[in-house]
Motif scaffolding. Sequence first.
Motif, PDB file in Angstrom:
ATOM      1  N   LEU A  14       0.830  -1.194   0.000  1.00  0.00           N
ATOM      2  CA  LEU A  14       0.000   0.000   0.000  1.00  0.00           C
ATOM      3  C   LEU A  14       0.871   1.252   0.000  1.00  0.00           C
ATOM      4  N   ASP A  15       0.433   2.235  -0.756  1.00  0.00           N
ATOM      5  CA  ASP A  15       1.176   3.484  -0.899  1.00  0.00           C
ATOM      6  C   ASP A  15       0.926   4.360   0.329  1.00  0.00           C
ATOM      7  N   LYS A  16       1.824   4.269   1.319  1.00  0.00           N
ATOM      8  CA  LYS A  16       1.628   5.005   2.564  1.00  0.00           C
ATOM      9  C   LYS A  16       1.670   6.529   2.368  1.00  0.00           C
ATOM     10  N   PRO A  17       2.567   7.077   1.533  1.00  0.00           N
ATOM     11  CA  PRO A  17       2.511   8.530   1.299  1.00  0.00           C
ATOM     12  C   PRO A  17       1.175   8.974   0.693  1.00  0.00           C
ATOM     13  N   HIS A  18       0.631   8.163  -0.211  1.00  0.00           N
ATOM     14  CA  HIS A  18      -0.683   8.453  -0.792  1.00  0.00           C
ATOM     15  C   HIS A  18      -1.742   8.512   0.301  1.00  0.00           C
ATOM     16  N   LEU A  19      -1.734   7.515   1.179  1.00  0.00           N
ATOM     17  CA  LEU A  19      -2.724   7.460   2.246  1.00  0.00           C
ATOM     18  C   LEU A  19      -2.542   8.605   3.244  1.00  0.00           C
ATOM     19  N   ALA A  20      -1.306   9.008   3.474  1.00  0.00           N
ATOM     20  CA  ALA A  20      -1.060  10.139   4.380  1.00  0.00           C
ATOM     21  C   ALA A  20      -1.645  11.423   3.797  1.00  0.00           C
ATOM     22  N   LYS A  21      -1.490  11.618   2.492  1.00  0.00           N
ATOM     23  CA  LYS A  21      -2.070  12.795   1.846  1.00  0.00           C
ATOM     24  C   LYS A  21      -3.593  12.742   1.889  1.00  0.00           C
ATOM     25  N   LEU A  22      -4.146  11.547   1.677  1.00  0.00           N
ATOM     26  CA  LEU A  22      -5.594  11.392   1.725  1.00  0.00           C
ATOM     27  C   LEU A  22      -6.116  11.699   3.133  1.00  0.00           C
ATOM     28  N   LYS A  23      -5.424  11.201   4.136  1.00  0.00           N
ATOM     29  CA  LYS A  23      -5.872  11.449   5.513  1.00  0.00           C
ATOM     30  C   LYS A  23      -5.825  12.935   5.836  1.00  0.00           C
ATOM     31  N   HIS A  24      -4.788  13.606   5.376  1.00  0.00           N
ATOM     32  CA  HIS A  24      -4.690  15.054   5.602  1.00  0.00           C
ATOM     33  C   HIS A  24      -5.845  15.776   4.906  1.00  0.00           C
ATOM     34  N   LEU A  25      -6.178  15.349   3.696  1.00  0.00           N
ATOM     35  CA  LEU A  25      -7.273  15.964   2.954  1.00  0.00           C
ATOM     36  C   LEU A  25      -8.605  15.758   3.675  1.00  0.00           C
ATOM     37  N   ILE A  26      -8.789  14.551   4.206  1.00  0.00           N
ATOM     38  CA  ILE A  26     -10.009  14.259   4.972  1.00  0.00           C
ATOM     39  C   ILE A  26     -10.106  15.161   6.189  1.00  0.00           C
ATOM     40  N   GLU A  27      -9.007  15.316   6.910  1.00  0.00           N
ATOM     41  CA  GLU A  27      -9.015  16.145   8.112  1.00  0.00           C
ATOM     42  C   GLU A  27      -9.276  17.612   7.770  1.00  0.00           C
ATOM     43  N   ARG A  28      -8.789  18.031   6.628  1.00  0.00           N
ATOM     44  CA  ARG A  28      -8.933  19.439   6.238  1.00  0.00           C
ATOM     45  C   ARG A  28     -10.342  19.769   5.761  1.00  0.00           C
ATOM     46  N   PHE A  29     -10.966  18.845   4.985  1.00  0.00           N
ATOM     47  CA  PHE A  29     -12.234  19.175   4.338  1.00  0.00           C
ATOM     48  C   PHE A  29     -13.444  18.418   4.894  1.00  0.00           C
ATOM     49  N   GLU A  30     -13.228  17.489   5.797  1.00  0.00           N
ATOM     50  CA  GLU A  30     -14.308  16.776   6.481  1.00  0.00           C
ATOM     51  C   GLU A  30     -15.381  16.248   5.516  1.00  0.00           C
ATOM     52  N   PRO A  31     -14.996  15.393   4.590  1.00  0.00           N
ATOM     53  CA  PRO A  31     -15.990  14.834   3.671  1.00  0.00           C
ATOM     54  C   PRO A  31     -16.925  13.867   4.395  1.00  0.00           C
ATOM     55  N   ALA A  32     -18.152  13.792   3.913  1.00  0.00           N
ATOM     56  CA  ALA A  32     -19.109  12.848   4.492  1.00  0.00           C
ATOM     57  C   ALA A  32     -18.813  11.429   4.037  1.00  0.00           C
ATOM     58  N   LEU A  33     -18.303  11.280   2.815  1.00  0.00           N
ATOM     59  CA  LEU A  33     -18.011   9.965   2.248  1.00  0.00           C
ATOM     60  C   LEU A  33     -16.626   9.965   1.622  1.00  0.00           C
ATOM     61  N   VAL A  34     -15.957   8.817   1.709  1.00  0.00           N
ATOM     62  CA  VAL A  34     -14.648   8.612   1.082  1.00  0.00           C
ATOM     63  C   VAL A  34     -14.712   7.276   0.352  1.00  0.00           C
ATOM     64  N   SER A  35     -14.282   7.249  -0.898  1.00  0.00           N
ATOM     65  CA  SER A  35     -14.441   6.027  -1.689  1.00  0.00           C
ATOM     66  C   SER A  35     -13.217   5.727  -2.525  1.00  0.00           C
ATOM     67  N   GLU A  36     -13.120   4.458  -2.911  1.00  0.00           N
ATOM     68  CA  GLU A  36     -12.086   3.966  -3.825  1.00  0.00           C
ATOM     69  C   GLU A  36     -12.712   2.890  -4.711  1.00  0.00           C
ATOM     70  N   HIS A  37     -11.916   2.375  -5.662  1.00  0.00           N
ATOM     71  CA  HIS A  37     -12.424   1.437  -6.655  1.00  0.00           C
ATOM     72  C   HIS A  37     -12.011  -0.006  -6.376  1.00  0.00           C
ATOM     73  N   LEU A  38     -12.877  -0.919  -6.760  1.00  0.00           N
ATOM     74  CA  LEU A  38     -12.576  -2.347  -6.707  1.00  0.00           C
ATOM     75  C   LEU A  38     -11.725  -2.680  -7.926  1.00  0.00           C
ATOM     76  N   SER A  39     -10.434  -2.350  -7.825  1.00  0.00           N
ATOM     77  CA  SER A  39      -9.575  -2.462  -9.000  1.00  0.00           C
ATOM     78  C   SER A  39      -8.108  -2.444  -8.579  1.00  0.00           C
ATOM     79  N   TRP A  40      -7.253  -2.593  -9.583  1.00  0.00           N
ATOM     80  CA  TRP A  40      -5.825  -2.396  -9.381  1.00  0.00           C
ATOM     81  C   TRP A  40      -5.297  -1.599 -10.561  1.00  0.00           C
TER      82      TRP A  40
END
Length: 291
Positions: free
Chosen positions: A83-109
């Motif tokens: 798993l791309d930990k830097p990617h997830l760290a950026k995503l977590k920061h974005l979530i904390e900043r903008f407080e989205p109601a939903l967060v999603s990803e794809h069933l894919s690679w």
Amino acid sequence: MSAKPATSRLGPSSIPVRAGIGLRAEHYDAILETRPPVGWLEVHSENYFGAGGKPLDYLERIRVHYPLSLHGVGLSIGSTDPLDKPHLAKLKHLIERFEPALVSEHLSWGSVGGRYLNDLLPLPYTQEALYHLVARVSQVQDLLGRQILIENISSYLQYVESSIPEWDFLAELIERAGCGVLLDVNNIYVSARNHGFDPGAYLRGIPRHAVQEIHLAGFTVNRFEDGEILIDTHNRPVHPAVWILYRQAVQRFGPIPTLIEWDSDLPELAVLVGEAQQADTILEERHARAA
């Protein structure tokens, strides 16, 4: 259906059971100037991973007025790469900043050996792949500290190794990982036409409680001498057959927040708002029958 969403320090926080639209850079100014009557907005998470700049500035200004959903396209959650930990760290920061109601990803690679492909590729639907996805989704949710939604993709090929129908694979993933579902009705229709399965069987195979968001979009038909294939291009209005399938989905799952996706050959903002209003009409009809 008409209740106002809860608010936070940023603006509306919960997503109402209405239709929303994807926020694209070409429409930033029009949305701020006209405040279109849509229920919510969704953005591609990776477009806002930068440390600053116009995208984040616009998103902050728009977020004051609309609830938000973050939709990822680049995590490659089904890959065997770490798993791309830097990617997830950026995503977590974005979530904390903008407080989205939903967060999603794809069933894919979309990556292998550290090399990324510009596509959302299907998985083989096997027990081995299921165990892998359960672990990956669980790890992502633990790292983010919240539930995520997993979206079904459109596909143009199938693996001979697949031994589980896609809808059963997704249902089992939901049960074991505790994630939710972003149900893309257009993708179901496209894949059903490409592979010859019953789209109604897909809807019936997904647990009612798991669906928290629905996507609608347009597709393109590519014709060849020996047949045709539907491509999920997100560049035109929702097809009438997809609207019919959407009605079936709303009948099964109840009124669910619904997004109009349009990613290329973007029309005027009013066209997207019109598509959202069609979805709102169907949601209101279903709500009225349930009342």
